[in-house]
Design an enzyme around this catalytic site. Sequence first.
Site, PDB file in Angstrom:
ATOM      1  N   ASN A   1      57.430 118.457  92.013  1.00  0.00           N
ATOM      2  CA  ASN A   1      57.893 116.840  91.651  1.00  0.00           C
ATOM      3  C   ASN A   1      56.640 116.073  91.538  1.00  0.00           C
ATOM      4  O   ASN A   1      55.468 116.666  92.198  1.00  0.00           O
ATOM      5  CB  ASN A   1      58.655 116.278  92.927  1.00  0.00           C
ATOM      6  CG  ASN A   1      58.200 116.736  94.297  1.00  0.00           C
ATOM      7  OD1 ASN A   1      57.556 117.647  94.499  1.00  0.00           O
ATOM      8  ND2 ASN A   1      58.725 115.728  95.266  1.00  0.00           N
TER       9      ASN A   1
ATOM     10  N   GLU B   1      55.537 112.243  91.756  1.00  0.00           N
ATOM     11  CA  GLU B   1      56.019 110.900  92.219  1.00  0.00           C
ATOM     12  C   GLU B   1      55.009 109.728  91.429  1.00  0.00           C
ATOM     13  O   GLU B   1      53.967 110.025  90.695  1.00  0.00           O
ATOM     14  CB  GLU B   1      56.067 110.731  93.658  1.00  0.00           C
ATOM     15  CG  GLU B   1      57.035 111.812  94.187  1.00  0.00           C
ATOM     16  CD  GLU B   1      57.166 111.453  95.645  1.00  0.00           C
ATOM     17  OE1 GLU B   1      56.356 110.841  96.376  1.00  0.00           O
ATOM     18  OE2 GLU B   1      58.463 112.034  96.174  1.00  0.00           O
TER      19      GLU B   1
ATOM     20  N   CYS C   1      61.554 114.999  89.092  1.00  0.00           N
ATOM     21  CA  CYS C   1      61.689 116.257  90.017  1.00  0.00           C
ATOM     22  C   CYS C   1      61.135 117.521  89.548  1.00  0.00           C
ATOM     23  O   CYS C   1      60.903 117.619  88.186  1.00  0.00           O
ATOM     24  CB  CYS C   1      63.304 116.335  90.220  1.00  0.00           C
ATOM     25  SG  CYS C   1      64.192 115.078  90.705  1.00  0.00           S
TER      26      CYS C   1
ATOM     27  N   GLU D   1      62.408 120.330  89.070  1.00  0.00           N
ATOM     28  CA  GLU D   1      63.334 121.276  88.322  1.00  0.00           C
ATOM     29  C   GLU D   1      63.001 120.624  86.733  1.00  0.00           C
ATOM     30  O   GLU D   1      63.002 121.448  85.811  1.00  0.00           O
ATOM     31  CB  GLU D   1      64.742 120.999  88.503  1.00  0.00           C
ATOM     32  CG  GLU D   1      65.233 121.756  89.938  1.00  0.00           C
ATOM     33  CD  GLU D   1      65.106 120.527  91.110  1.00  0.00           C
ATOM     34  OE1 GLU D   1      64.180 119.745  91.107  1.00  0.00           O
ATOM     35  OE2 GLU D   1      65.805 120.733  91.977  1.00  0.00           O
TER      36      GLU D   1
ATOM     37  N   CYS E   1      69.231 117.870  92.118  1.00  0.00           N
ATOM     38  CA  CYS E   1      69.897 116.601  92.067  1.00  0.00           C
ATOM     39  C   CYS E   1      70.914 116.442  90.904  1.00  0.00           C
ATOM     40  O   CYS E   1      70.766 117.504  90.050  1.00  0.00           O
ATOM     41  CB  CYS E   1      69.026 115.351  92.270  1.00  0.00           C
ATOM     42  SG  CYS E   1      68.134 114.851  90.595  1.00  0.00           S
TER      43      CYS E   1
ATOM     44  N   CYS F   1      69.100 116.335  87.399  1.00  0.00           N
ATOM     45  CA  CYS F   1      68.573 117.748  87.163  1.00  0.00           C
ATOM     46  C   CYS F   1      69.628 118.731  86.525  1.00  0.00           C
ATOM     47  O   CYS F   1      69.583 119.418  85.623  1.00  0.00           O
ATOM     48  CB  CYS F   1      67.651 118.294  88.298  1.00  0.00           C
ATOM     49  SG  CYS F   1      66.137 117.360  88.423  1.00  0.00           S
TER      50      CYS F   1
HETATM   51  N1  THU Z   1      63.533 116.111  94.291  1.00  0.00           N
HETATM   52  C1  THU Z   1      63.055 117.183  93.366  1.00  0.00           C
HETATM   53  O1  THU Z   1      61.963 117.283  93.049  1.00  0.00           O
HETATM   54  N2  THU Z   1      63.954 117.889  93.232  1.00  0.00           N
HETATM   55  C2  THU Z   1      65.310 117.925  93.936  1.00  0.00           C
HETATM   56  O2  THU Z   1      66.199 118.878  93.690  1.00  0.00           O
HETATM   57  C3  THU Z   1      65.730 116.943  94.706  1.00  0.00           C
HETATM   58  C4  THU Z   1      64.238 115.834  95.034  1.00  0.00           C
HETATM   59  C5  THU Z   1      62.031 115.309  94.622  1.00  0.00           C
HETATM   60  C6  THU Z   1      62.419 113.937  94.032  1.00  0.00           C
HETATM   61  C7  THU Z   1      61.177 112.988  95.054  1.00  0.00           C
HETATM   62  O3  THU Z   1      59.740 113.243  94.651  1.00  0.00           O
HETATM   63  C8  THU Z   1      61.302 113.702  96.315  1.00  0.00           C
HETATM   64  O4  THU Z   1      61.831 115.150  96.008  1.00  0.00           O
HETATM   65  C9  THU Z   1      62.554 113.078  97.397  1.00  0.00           C
HETATM   66  O5  THU Z   1      63.584 112.597  96.727  1.00  0.00           O
END
Ligand code: THU
Length: 134
Positions: A46, A48, A57, A59, A89, A92
């Site tokens: 991920n 940010e 994310c 994925e 999520c 994704c």
């Molecule tokens: N996140 C992912 O990378 N994948 C997921 O399946 C769920 C959430 C990340 C997004 C964000 O950077 C952090 O997790 C918190 O939501």
Amino acid sequence: MITREVEAELVRKAVEARDRAYAPYSGFAVGAALLSQDGRIFSGCNVENASYGLTVCAERVALFKAVSEGAREFVALAVACGQGPCAPCGACRQVLYEFAPELLVIMADGKGKTWCTARLSELLPHGFGPRDLA
Ligand code: THU
């Protein structure tokens, strides 16, 4: 179907990718590893952003890397989270569904323990995909 060895390698690569997560705002690191039909593995973490909504994310990072390298068919995805597993999520799930409705999704924790597996079609039943536009 994939072998136990391939499954273990995918999880290992997802855990490695998790170490590269850029998650200064949530503190929640996620790693992913996506196996394409031709045997390549694409990893993602991920990423940010100070403008929170622009976060991508793990994925989707893995998928977009793969598609941009010419892969279009996918077999399995491992996702590695923190103390426990997490499922991709909703956003994704939809993006992955575009390419692989029957993708095998392996949900692991940050130490590489697999907790559960599911087909993407189970995680996103009655999903909307390219065929719906035909
Ligand atoms: N996140 C992912 O990378 N994948 C997921 O399946 C769920 C959430 C990340 C997004 C964000 O950077 C952090 O997790 C918190 O939501």
